[in-house]
Motif scaffolding. Sequence first.
Motif, PDB file in Angstrom:
ATOM      1  N   ALA A  71      28.006  33.138  26.761  1.00 42.90           N
ATOM      2  CA  ALA A  71      28.832  34.361  26.751  1.00 42.90           C
ATOM      3  C   ALA A  71      28.914  34.988  25.363  1.00 42.90           C
ATOM      4  N   THR A  72      28.241  34.399  24.379  1.00 42.01           N
ATOM      5  CA  THR A  72      28.368  34.898  23.008  1.00 42.01           C
ATOM      6  C   THR A  72      27.451  36.079  22.715  1.00 42.01           C
ATOM      7  N   SER A  73      26.581  36.425  23.654  1.00 38.22           N
ATOM      8  CA  SER A  73      25.577  37.457  23.380  1.00 38.22           C
ATOM      9  C   SER A  73      25.016  37.997  24.698  1.00 38.22           C
ATOM     10  N   GLY A  74      24.311  39.103  24.592  1.00 45.59           N
ATOM     11  CA  GLY A  74      23.480  39.599  25.686  1.00 45.59           C
ATOM     12  C   GLY A  74      24.150  39.675  27.048  1.00 45.59           C
ATOM     13  N   PHE A  75      23.447  39.167  28.055  1.00 43.59           N
ATOM     14  CA  PHE A  75      23.911  39.274  29.451  1.00 43.59           C
ATOM     15  C   PHE A  75      25.287  38.629  29.635  1.00 43.59           C
ATOM     16  N   GLY A  76      25.473  37.459  29.030  1.00 50.56           N
ATOM     17  CA  GLY A  76      26.719  36.715  29.233  1.00 50.56           C
ATOM     18  C   GLY A  76      27.924  37.466  28.694  1.00 50.56           C
ATOM     19  N   GLY A  99      29.641  28.854  24.926  1.00 50.90           N
ATOM     20  CA  GLY A  99      28.495  29.084  24.049  1.00 50.90           C
ATOM     21  C   GLY A  99      28.696  28.201  22.838  1.00 50.90           C
ATOM     22  N   ARG A 100      27.705  28.186  21.967  1.00 53.42           N
ATOM     23  CA  ARG A 100      27.859  27.316  20.784  1.00 53.42           C
ATOM     24  C   ARG A 100      28.590  28.019  19.649  1.00 53.42           C
ATOM     25  N   ARG A 101      28.520  29.356  19.582  1.00 56.61           N
ATOM     26  CA  ARG A 101      29.090  30.079  18.429  1.00 56.61           C
ATOM     27  C   ARG A 101      30.559  30.430  18.687  1.00 56.61           C
ATOM     28  N   ILE A 102      31.425  29.574  18.151  1.00 58.38           N
ATOM     29  CA  ILE A 102      32.856  29.669  18.453  1.00 58.38           C
ATOM     30  C   ILE A 102      33.482  30.972  17.938  1.00 58.38           C
ATOM     31  N   LEU A 121      30.438  24.951  23.541  1.00 58.11           N
ATOM     32  CA  LEU A 121      29.703  24.003  24.370  1.00 58.11           C
ATOM     33  C   LEU A 121      28.196  24.208  24.237  1.00 58.11           C
ATOM     34  N   ASP A 122      27.501  23.105  24.030  1.00 56.93           N
ATOM     35  CA  ASP A 122      26.039  23.129  24.081  1.00 56.93           C
ATOM     36  C   ASP A 122      25.658  22.605  25.464  1.00 56.93           C
ATOM     37  N   VAL A 123      25.044  23.443  26.269  1.00 57.69           N
ATOM     38  CA  VAL A 123      24.773  23.043  27.661  1.00 57.69           C
ATOM     39  C   VAL A 123      23.815  21.862  27.764  1.00 57.69           C
ATOM     40  N   ARG A 124      23.102  21.571  26.673  1.00 57.73           N
ATOM     41  CA  ARG A 124      22.151  20.452  26.700  1.00 57.73           C
ATOM     42  C   ARG A 124      22.857  19.104  26.714  1.00 57.73           C
ATOM     43  N   ASN A 156      25.132  30.850  35.474  1.00 56.54           N
ATOM     44  CA  ASN A 156      24.290  29.977  34.662  1.00 56.54           C
ATOM     45  C   ASN A 156      23.328  30.864  33.889  1.00 56.54           C
ATOM     46  N   ASN A 157      23.802  31.322  32.740  1.00 56.56           N
ATOM     47  CA  ASN A 157      23.080  32.351  32.003  1.00 56.56           C
ATOM     48  C   ASN A 157      22.495  31.841  30.689  1.00 56.56           C
ATOM     49  N   ALA A 158      23.105  30.814  30.088  1.00 53.90           N
ATOM     50  CA  ALA A 158      22.628  30.322  28.784  1.00 53.90           C
ATOM     51  C   ALA A 158      21.153  29.961  28.882  1.00 53.90           C
ATOM     52  N   VAL A 203       5.885  27.261  28.591  1.00 57.49           N
ATOM     53  CA  VAL A 203       7.033  26.486  29.095  1.00 57.49           C
ATOM     54  C   VAL A 203       8.213  27.389  29.457  1.00 57.49           C
ATOM     55  N   TYR A 204       8.346  28.526  28.783  1.00 60.06           N
ATOM     56  CA  TYR A 204       9.459  29.415  29.141  1.00 60.06           C
ATOM     57  C   TYR A 204       9.353  29.820  30.609  1.00 60.06           C
ATOM     58  N   GLY A 205       8.179  30.365  30.991  1.00 61.02           N
ATOM     59  CA  GLY A 205       7.991  30.794  32.378  1.00 61.02           C
ATOM     60  C   GLY A 205       8.136  29.633  33.346  1.00 61.02           C
ATOM     61  N   SER A 210       9.949  27.016  32.938  1.00 61.56           N
ATOM     62  CA  SER A 210      11.372  26.638  33.068  1.00 61.56           C
ATOM     63  C   SER A 210      12.093  27.598  34.011  1.00 61.56           C
ATOM     64  N   LYS A 211      11.679  28.861  34.016  1.00 68.63           N
ATOM     65  CA  LYS A 211      12.329  29.831  34.904  1.00 68.63           C
ATOM     66  C   LYS A 211      11.821  29.698  36.349  1.00 68.63           C
ATOM     67  N   ALA A 212      10.591  29.181  36.508  1.00 72.43           N
ATOM     68  CA  ALA A 212      10.115  28.850  37.867  1.00 72.43           C
ATOM     69  C   ALA A 212      10.968  27.708  38.424  1.00 72.43           C
ATOM     70  N   ILE A 261      12.059  42.793  31.095  1.00 75.90           N
ATOM     71  CA  ILE A 261      12.395  43.036  29.688  1.00 75.90           C
ATOM     72  C   ILE A 261      13.771  43.689  29.542  1.00 75.90           C
ATOM     73  N   ALA A 262      14.599  43.045  28.738  1.00 72.14           N
ATOM     74  CA  ALA A 262      15.962  43.529  28.523  1.00 72.14           C
ATOM     75  C   ALA A 262      16.304  43.376  27.045  1.00 72.14           C
ATOM     76  N   GLU A 263      16.914  44.393  26.493  1.00 73.53           N
ATOM     77  CA  GLU A 263      17.199  44.359  25.053  1.00 73.53           C
ATOM     78  C   GLU A 263      18.504  43.614  24.774  1.00 73.53           C
ATOM     79  N   THR A 264      18.346  42.430  24.216  1.00 77.81           N
ATOM     80  CA  THR A 264      19.474  41.574  23.817  1.00 77.81           C
ATOM     81  C   THR A 264      19.017  40.888  22.526  1.00 77.81           C
ATOM     82  N   GLU A 265      19.616  39.751  22.209  1.00 75.84           N
ATOM     83  CA  GLU A 265      19.134  38.978  21.052  1.00 75.84           C
ATOM     84  C   GLU A 265      17.974  38.050  21.437  1.00 75.84           C
TER      85      GLU A 265
HETATM   86  P1  NDP Z   1      20.702  36.237  24.124  1.00 81.91           P
HETATM   87  O1  NDP Z   1      19.917  35.492  23.090  1.00 81.91           O
HETATM   88  O2  NDP Z   1      21.319  37.528  23.728  1.00 81.91           O
HETATM   89  O3  NDP Z   1      21.845  35.267  24.713  1.00 81.91           O
HETATM   90  C1  NDP Z   1      21.555  33.935  25.024  1.00 81.91           C
HETATM   91  C2  NDP Z   1      22.854  33.180  25.229  1.00 81.91           C
HETATM   92  O4  NDP Z   1      22.526  31.830  25.572  1.00 81.91           O
HETATM   93  C3  NDP Z   1      23.724  33.139  23.989  1.00 81.91           C
HETATM   94  O5  NDP Z   1      25.056  33.397  24.352  1.00 81.91           O
HETATM   95  C4  NDP Z   1      23.588  31.712  23.499  1.00 81.91           C
HETATM   96  O6  NDP Z   1      24.816  31.271  22.928  1.00 81.91           O
HETATM   97  C5  NDP Z   1      23.343  30.956  24.801  1.00 81.91           C
HETATM   98  N1  NDP Z   1      22.687  29.681  24.572  1.00 81.91           N
HETATM   99  C6  NDP Z   1      21.422  29.442  24.136  1.00 81.91           C
HETATM  100  N2  NDP Z   1      21.224  28.117  23.990  1.00 81.91           N
HETATM  101  C7  NDP Z   1      22.388  27.506  24.352  1.00 81.91           C
HETATM  102  C8  NDP Z   1      22.823  26.162  24.407  1.00 81.91           C
HETATM  103  N3  NDP Z   1      22.006  25.144  24.063  1.00 81.91           N
HETATM  104  N4  NDP Z   1      24.077  25.908  24.829  1.00 81.91           N
HETATM  105  C9  NDP Z   1      24.905  26.901  25.176  1.00 81.91           C
HETATM  106  N5  NDP Z   1      24.569  28.209  25.141  1.00 81.91           N
HETATM  107  C10 NDP Z   1      23.319  28.496  24.717  1.00 81.91           C
HETATM  108  O7  NDP Z   1      19.714  36.441  25.347  1.00 81.91           O
HETATM  109  P2  NDP Z   1      19.913  37.065  26.817  1.00 81.91           P
HETATM  110  O8  NDP Z   1      21.287  37.519  27.040  1.00 81.91           O
HETATM  111  O9  NDP Z   1      18.805  38.010  27.009  1.00 81.91           O
HETATM  112  O10 NDP Z   1      19.584  35.771  27.681  1.00 81.91           O
HETATM  113  C11 NDP Z   1      20.428  35.285  28.705  1.00 81.91           C
HETATM  114  C12 NDP Z   1      19.552  34.655  29.768  1.00 81.91           C
HETATM  115  O11 NDP Z   1      18.721  35.660  30.328  1.00 81.91           O
HETATM  116  C13 NDP Z   1      18.612  33.563  29.282  1.00 81.91           C
HETATM  117  O12 NDP Z   1      18.602  32.530  30.248  1.00 81.91           O
HETATM  118  C14 NDP Z   1      17.258  34.257  29.236  1.00 81.91           C
HETATM  119  O13 NDP Z   1      16.190  33.369  29.403  1.00 81.91           O
HETATM  120  C15 NDP Z   1      17.385  35.198  30.394  1.00 81.91           C
HETATM  121  N6  NDP Z   1      16.513  36.360  30.431  1.00 81.91           N
HETATM  122  C16 NDP Z   1      16.479  37.248  29.404  1.00 81.91           C
HETATM  123  C17 NDP Z   1      15.679  38.377  29.499  1.00 81.91           C
HETATM  124  C18 NDP Z   1      15.536  39.352  28.400  1.00 81.91           C
HETATM  125  O14 NDP Z   1      14.513  40.060  28.330  1.00 81.91           O
HETATM  126  N7  NDP Z   1      16.506  39.501  27.531  1.00 81.91           N
HETATM  127  C19 NDP Z   1      14.919  38.650  30.721  1.00 81.91           C
HETATM  128  C20 NDP Z   1      15.013  37.625  31.719  1.00 81.91           C
HETATM  129  C21 NDP Z   1      15.802  36.548  31.584  1.00 81.91           C
HETATM  130  P3  NDP Z   1      24.945  30.407  21.584  1.00 81.91           P
HETATM  131  O15 NDP Z   1      23.730  30.669  20.750  1.00 81.91           O
HETATM  132  O16 NDP Z   1      26.221  30.892  20.966  1.00 81.91           O
HETATM  133  O17 NDP Z   1      25.049  29.002  22.066  1.00 81.91           O
END
Ligand code: NDP
Length: 250
Positions: free
Chosen positions: A10-15, A33-36, A55-58, A82-84, A149-151, A153-155, A182-186
């Motif tokens: 939830a610290t970035s992007g979609f979340g 997320g990891r970044r408090i 939280l580190d989901v790993r 489940n977005n991380a 491996v990215y693809g 993992s998503k499969a 493709i989506a503009e995030t970090e």
């Molecule tokens: P961002 O990098 O903007 O956000 C990723 C988020 O995942 C961050 O909040 C980060 O939080 C969290 N994260 C990463 N590793 C961990 C970890 N070990 N434990 C907990 N949280 C973690 O990217 P998006 O928002 O784009 O990505 C979100 C999801 O969407 C991902 O699963 C990505 O694969 C998927 N996706 C993205 C696309 C794109 O083009 N942007 C397209 C298709 C899918 P923190 O670092 O604080 O832990």
Amino acid sequence: MKKIAFITGATSGFGKAAAHRFAKEGWSLVLSGRRIERLLNLKEELSVPVHIMQLDVRDADAVKQAVAALPDEFSAVTALLNNAGLALAPQGAAQVDLSDWHTMIDTNVTGLVNVTHALLPTLIKTGSGASIINVGSIAGQWPYPGSHVYGASKAFVKQFSYNLRCDLQGTGVRVTDLSPGIAETEFTLVRTKGDQSASDNLYQGTTPLSAEDIAEQMFYIASLPDHININRVEVMPTRQAWSPFAIDRD
Ligand code: NDP
Ligand code: 8X3
């Protein structure tokens, strides 16, 4: 009845965009997320009840403990997002550090199953209207160079989502594989290990999806009538499509 969304990453992007979207409709939120500092800032921005978890989901034990320690007010989760996740190493497979492959598997596969396993009893208790929205990718369906491996993992995310549906039959819990293009995030900044110009170049001169576009899809899926399950959504920007097959020639 009060609705609660549990959002990983939830610290970035979609979340982060999803946190705002669900909050707009009055849902209570569990944000991780990891970044408090980012979680603290996000909580400040939102005007609904929010529980944050660094939280580190790993880390399966940490995930289990964090879920077990949810305050009563946040424990009856309605929707798990489940977005991380992340991609690393956009170069070809032979040039990749093995540790980058491990990080993607540990996060996108192991992390996602860690959170799912910890929350399944709660979601089943919620029953009708509960949702698991797993963020997959077009990379889980379509191959391209540098996806390795990215693809893969998503499969996994796609097939795990379908298989979960079978095992959750009769519980009322819905499962969706939401697979964006493709989506503009970090995302690209992370994938290139901090190369801002590579990230800017990728999104420049086109119209990628935004984080808000995906948050809208997430909210739509989670707020459908209880009897509707969207199995999979694959969403690309209009300006993205497939390329011809690559042919190796003499
Ligand atoms: P961002 O990098 O903007 O956000 C990723 C988020 O995942 C961050 O909040 C980060 O939080 C969290 N994260 C990463 N590793 C961990 C970890 N070990 N434990 C907990 N949280 C973690 O990217 P998006 O928002 O784009 O990505 C979100 C999801 O969407 C991902 O699963 C990505 O694969 C998927 N996706 C993205 C696309 C794109 O083009 N942007 C397209 C298709 C899918 P923190 O670092 O604080 O832990
Ligand atoms: C991210 C989308 O196209 O970079 O999952 O694989 S793409």
